[in-house]
Write a protein that holds these residues in place. Structure first.
Motif, mmCIF file in Angstrom:
data_model
loop_
_atom_site.group_PDB
_atom_site.id
_atom_site.type_symbol
_atom_site.label_atom_id
_atom_site.label_comp_id
_atom_site.label_asym_id
_atom_site.label_seq_id
_atom_site.Cartn_x
_atom_site.Cartn_y
_atom_site.Cartn_z
ATOM 1 N N ARG A 300 -14.821 -0.882 0.902
ATOM 2 C CA ARG A 300 -15.636 -1.234 2.079
ATOM 3 C C ARG A 300 -14.939 -2.302 2.912
ATOM 4 N NH1 ARG A 300 -20.394 -3.743 0.768
ATOM 5 N NH2 ARG A 300 -21.395 -3.197 2.725
ATOM 6 N N GLY A 301 -14.359 -3.307 2.234
ATOM 7 C CA GLY A 301 -13.647 -4.354 2.951
ATOM 8 C C GLY A 301 -12.446 -3.814 3.704
ATOM 9 N N LEU A 302 -11.685 -2.931 3.062
ATOM 10 C CA LEU A 302 -10.512 -2.357 3.721
ATOM 11 C C LEU A 302 -10.910 -1.416 4.851
ATOM 12 C CD1 LEU A 302 -8.179 -1.639 0.683
ATOM 13 C CD2 LEU A 302 -7.818 -3.313 2.500
ATOM 14 N N GLU A 303 -11.971 -0.649 4.635
ATOM 15 C CA GLU A 303 -12.432 0.250 5.692
ATOM 16 C C GLU A 303 -12.883 -0.550 6.916
ATOM 17 O OE1 GLU A 303 -14.824 2.867 8.122
ATOM 18 O OE2 GLU A 303 -15.596 1.122 7.050
ATOM 19 N N ASP A 373 -1.874 0.718 3.419
ATOM 20 C CA ASP A 373 -2.960 0.072 2.679
ATOM 21 C C ASP A 373 -3.627 1.060 1.733
ATOM 22 O OD1 ASP A 373 -2.533 -2.345 3.922
ATOM 23 O OD2 ASP A 373 -4.306 -2.247 5.222
ATOM 24 N N VAL A 374 -3.788 2.290 2.208
ATOM 25 C CA VAL A 374 -4.407 3.331 1.375
ATOM 26 C C VAL A 374 -3.551 3.568 0.136
ATOM 27 C CG1 VAL A 374 -5.062 5.772 1.276
ATOM 28 C CG2 VAL A 374 -5.569 4.426 3.336
ATOM 29 N N PHE A 375 -2.246 3.649 0.313
ATOM 30 C CA PHE A 375 -1.335 3.843 -0.811
ATOM 31 C C PHE A 375 -1.496 2.704 -1.833
ATOM 32 C CE2 PHE A 375 2.568 3.497 -3.191
ATOM 33 C CZ PHE A 375 3.020 4.794 -3.357
ATOM 34 N N SER A 376 -1.474 1.464 -1.351
ATOM 35 C CA SER A 376 -1.607 0.308 -2.243
ATOM 36 C C SER A 376 -2.936 0.340 -2.979
ATOM 37 C CB SER A 376 -1.485 -0.982 -1.434
ATOM 38 O OG SER A 376 -0.242 -1.060 -0.775
ATOM 39 N N PHE A 377 -3.979 0.761 -2.292
ATOM 40 C CA PHE A 377 -5.297 0.834 -2.934
ATOM 41 C C PHE A 377 -5.298 1.892 -4.038
ATOM 42 C CE2 PHE A 377 -9.828 2.104 -3.126
ATOM 43 C CZ PHE A 377 -10.360 0.861 -3.475
ATOM 44 N N GLY A 378 -4.489 2.942 -3.876
ATOM 45 C CA GLY A 378 -4.362 3.927 -4.940
ATOM 46 C C GLY A 378 -3.855 3.308 -6.227
ATOM 47 N N VAL A 379 -2.904 2.368 -6.126
ATOM 48 C CA VAL A 379 -2.418 1.655 -7.306
ATOM 49 C C VAL A 379 -3.539 0.832 -7.924
ATOM 50 C CG1 VAL A 379 -0.725 0.003 -8.193
ATOM 51 C CG2 VAL A 379 -0.080 1.573 -6.353
ATOM 52 N N VAL A 380 -4.336 0.167 -7.080
ATOM 53 C CA VAL A 380 -5.470 -0.622 -7.574
ATOM 54 C C VAL A 380 -6.433 0.268 -8.362
ATOM 55 C CG1 VAL A 380 -7.482 -2.008 -6.908
ATOM 56 C CG2 VAL A 380 -5.289 -2.342 -5.741
ATOM 57 N N LEU A 381 -6.679 1.482 -7.875
ATOM 58 C CA LEU A 381 -7.571 2.396 -8.597
ATOM 59 C C LEU A 381 -6.999 2.745 -9.974
ATOM 60 C CD1 LEU A 381 -8.721 4.865 -5.763
ATOM 61 C CD2 LEU A 381 -10.023 2.985 -6.799
ATOM 62 N N LEU A 382 -5.700 2.922 -10.062
ATOM 63 C CA LEU A 382 -5.086 3.188 -11.369
ATOM 64 C C LEU A 382 -5.246 1.977 -12.297
ATOM 65 C CD1 LEU A 382 -1.737 5.040 -10.504
ATOM 66 C CD2 LEU A 382 -3.949 6.028 -11.157
ATOM 67 N N MET A 453 -9.287 5.371 4.903
ATOM 68 C CA MET A 453 -10.148 4.547 4.048
ATOM 69 C C MET A 453 -11.611 4.985 4.102
ATOM 70 S SD MET A 453 -8.569 2.545 2.066
ATOM 71 C CE MET A 453 -10.113 1.952 1.420
ATOM 72 N N LYS A 454 -12.042 5.536 5.218
ATOM 73 C CA LYS A 454 -13.426 6.003 5.308
ATOM 74 C C LYS A 454 -13.670 7.124 4.298
ATOM 75 C CE LYS A 454 -16.951 7.457 8.613
ATOM 76 N NZ LYS A 454 -17.261 7.737 10.045
ATOM 77 N N GLN A 455 -12.687 8.020 4.155
ATOM 78 C CA GLN A 455 -12.814 9.098 3.168
ATOM 79 C C GLN A 455 -12.749 8.548 1.748
ATOM 80 O OE1 GLN A 455 -9.399 11.140 4.970
ATOM 81 N NE2 GLN A 455 -10.662 12.985 5.170
#
Length: 473
Positions: A300-303, A373-382, A453-455
Motif C-alpha cells: 500500500r505504501g509503495l502503491e 521498485d516492483v522487482f525489489s518488492f518481489g525479493v521482500v516477498l521471498l 504495484m496496484k496489481q
C-alpha cells in the motif's frame, strides 16, 4: 506570499507552491537566466557557468521548470531569500520579488555591506556540487486528484493519505544530543541509545516530551561525501513533507546546525522487517497472517508512492519498519526520485544506487522506473515466505532472488514447501503458492512483464482476505 518568510529564511525552506509561483514569472522568455548569471560565490565569481545554463535549458524538454530546479540546487547552500530578492530587484523583476517579500525595498532586504558579511558568515560548510557532478533532486509533484484521498473517509479500494506541505520541527543539534544521551553508541539493550544502522547513518532512540522518537544521524562515507549526503538529506525531507500515508514512516523534524545532518522520525517499536524475520534479540517469529498483513501494508505504501509519481529506488526489508501494532511503514527516502512530467516513464542516471541483492536488471543499467521498485518488492516477498536474508555468502545461490530457479526446476529437489520458514505457523500451501507466484512475477527480468504495484496490492489483498476468513472459522 508565505507570511513565515523573512529575508533571513533559507532558500531551501521556500515551499514548493511558492517555487512554482516564482517559475510562472521566471520561466517565460527564459527570464530565469537573468537570475542565474547574477548568483555569485563567496569570492565573487559566478556560481554557474554557461555549461550549467545549458544543462538547465535541457530541463525544459523534460517538462521540468528551470526556475524550480535552480532553486533546488542553489538551496543546498545557506543562501537566503534576502539574497534572492536582491538579485530579482537588481534585474527589475519586481513582481517576482514582491511575491517573496511584498513592499520591501532593496535596502530593507540587505545592503551590499550586509550581504557581503552574511554571505561570508553563513556560507554552508557543505558546498553545493556543480550540476554535472550530481543528480538534482526533482521537485515534488502537485497532488493528483485521483490519489489525493481523504483518510477520515475510508472507502473500498482507496488508500488513506494526502499530499500537501506539512510543518516539520527544526531542532537544535544540542537538543538531539540531549535526548539521545549524547548519541550513546551502546545498544538500547545495553542501556544506550543506538538502535542500529539506517540508510547513510546511525539511528538512535530519544524522547521528546516522553514520546519516543528515532534520530538518524547522517555520516559521510568514503563513497558518500558530505555534499552528496546533503542532497539525499534534503531529498528525504522534501519527499516526507509532501507525501503522507499510513504506510510511510512519519517524520517529526530535522537538524542542520553545527554542520550535522539529523532526521527525526516517529519511533518504530518493532524495528525492521529484516530484523523481525531474523527474530533479532529474541523477538517471536511472525505468524503467516502477520506476514501477509505486513506485505499488504508495504504494498500500500509503495502503491501510494507510485500513484504520486515517486520511485523509491531502495525497497528492501531493512527499509520497511514496523510500529507497535506491526503496521508496515516504508522508510529511507534519500534516493527517491519524482518521475519526469509526473508520469511513470523511465528516467536515466549515470549514478547507479540501491542494494545489489534487490536490484532489477535495468536498475543496474541506470534506469529509474517504478517497475524496479516492483522487482525489489518481489525479493521482500521471498524473504517473508522463507525468513531468509536477501543475500548470504555461505548460501548457494547467494542471492535469494535466484532461489526461485531451483524451486521451479523439476530437476532440483527444492520445493516451495521446503522453502517456507520453518519457524512460521499457520500457513497454507495454497496461499503461500499465490504469494510465491506473485513474487516470481515481480522478479521477471523484463520490466514490462512485471505487474504494477496496484496489481501487486490487489493480489496480496485477496490472500489477506482468504487468510482472515479461514482464521475466523
Amino acid at each position: 506570499m508565505d507570511k513565515s518568510l523573512t529575508s533571513a529564511t533559507y532558500i531551501r525552506n521556500i515551499s514548493y507552491r511558492l517555487r512554482r509561483q516564482l517559475s510562472d514569472f521566471l520561466d517565460p522568455q527564459d527570464t530565469w537566466k537573468e537570475v542565474i548569471v547574477s548568483i555569485r560565490k563567496r569570492n565573487g565569481e559566478p556560481r554557474y557557468s554557461q555549461h550549467h545554463v545549458r544543462r538547465f535549458e535541457g530541463l525544459v524538454a523534460q517538462g521540468r521548470s528551470p526556475t524550480v530546479e535552480l532553486l533546488n540546487d542553489w538551496g543546498t547552500s545557506n543562501s537566503t531569500v534576502g539574497e534572492l530578492v536582491d538579485i530579482l530587484k537588481s534585474n527589475k523583476l519586481l513582481a517576482a520579488a514582491d511575491l517573496l517579500l511584498p513592499n520591501t525595498t532593496v535596502e530593507e532586504v540587505t545592503s551590499p555591506e550586509t550581504l557581503q558579511i552574511s554571505s561570508a558568515e553563513t556560507h554552508s560548510a557543505l558546498p553545493t556540487r556543480l550540476l554535472e557532478e550530481r543528480e538534482l533532486p526533482p521537485p515534488p509533484p502537485p497532488p493528483p486528484v485521483s490519489c489525493n484521498l481523504q483518510p477520515q473517509i475510508p472507502q473500498e479500494d482507496t488508500e488513506p493519505g494526502h499530499t500537501g506541505e506539512l510543518e516539520l520541527t527544526s531542532f537544535l543539534y544540542s537538543e538531539l544530543k540531549r535526548i539521545t544521551g549524547d548519541f550513546d553508541d551502546r545498544s538500547t539493550s545495553n542501556g544506550g541509545s543506538r538502535l542500529g544502522e539506517g540508510g547513510f547513518g546511525t539511528v538512535y532512540k530519544g524522547f521528546l516530551d516522553n514520546r519516543p522518537v528515532a534520530v538518524k544521524k547522517l555520516n559521510p562515507m568514503d563513497d558518500m561525501p558530505m555534499d552528496t549526503l546533503q542532497v539525499q538529506f534534503y531529498q528525504e525531507i522534501q519527499t516526507l513533507t509532501v507525501l503522507k500515508h499510513e504506510n510511510l514512516v512519519d517524520m517529526v523534524g530535522f537538524s542542520t546546525d553545527e554542520q550535522q545532518l539529523c532526521l527525526v522520525y516517529a519511533f518504530m517499536a518493532n524495528g525492521s522487517v529484516l530484523d523481525r524475520l531474523a527474530c533479532l534479540e529474541g523477538s517471536p517469529p511472525l505468524s503467516w497472517q502477520q506476514r501477509c498483513l505486513i506485505a499488504e501494508g508495504a504494498a500500500r505504501g509503495l502503491e501510494y508512492l507510485h500513484c504520486n509519481h515517486h520511485i523509491h529506488r531502495d525497497v528492501k526489508s531493512a527499509n520497511i519498519l514496523l510500529d507497535e501494532n506491526l503496521v508496515a511503514k516504508i522508510s529511507d527516502f534519500g534516493l527517491t526520485r519524482a518521475s519526469a512530467n509526473q508520469t511513470s516513464t523511465t528516467m536515466m542516471t549515470e549514478r547507479v544506487v540501491g542494494t545489489c541483492a534487490y536490484m532489477a536488471p535495468e536498475a543496474l543499467r541506470g534506469e529509474i522506473t517504478p517497475k524496479s521498485d516492483v522487482f525489489s518488492f518481489g525479493v521482500v516477498l521471498l524473504e517473508i515466505l522463507s525468513g531468509l536474508p536477501p543475500s548470504d555468502e555461505n548460501r548457494e545461490p547467494q542471492f535469494l532472488m535466484d532461489v526461485r530457479y531451483d524451486i521451479d526446476d523439476e530437476d532440483e529437489a527444492l520445493t516451495l514447501e521446503d522453502f517456507m520458514d520453518k519457524k512460521m505457523r499457520g500457513w497454507h500451501l495454497s496461499h503461500a503458492t499465490n504469494i510465491y507466484s506473485l513474487a516470481c512475477n515481480c522478479l521477471h527480468d523484463r520490466k514490462n512483464r512485471r505487474p504494477v504495484m496496484k496489481q501487486v496490492l490487489s493480489e496480496i489483498r485477496g490472500v489477506v482476505k482468504s487468510v482472515s476468513l479461514e482464521s475466523d472459522v
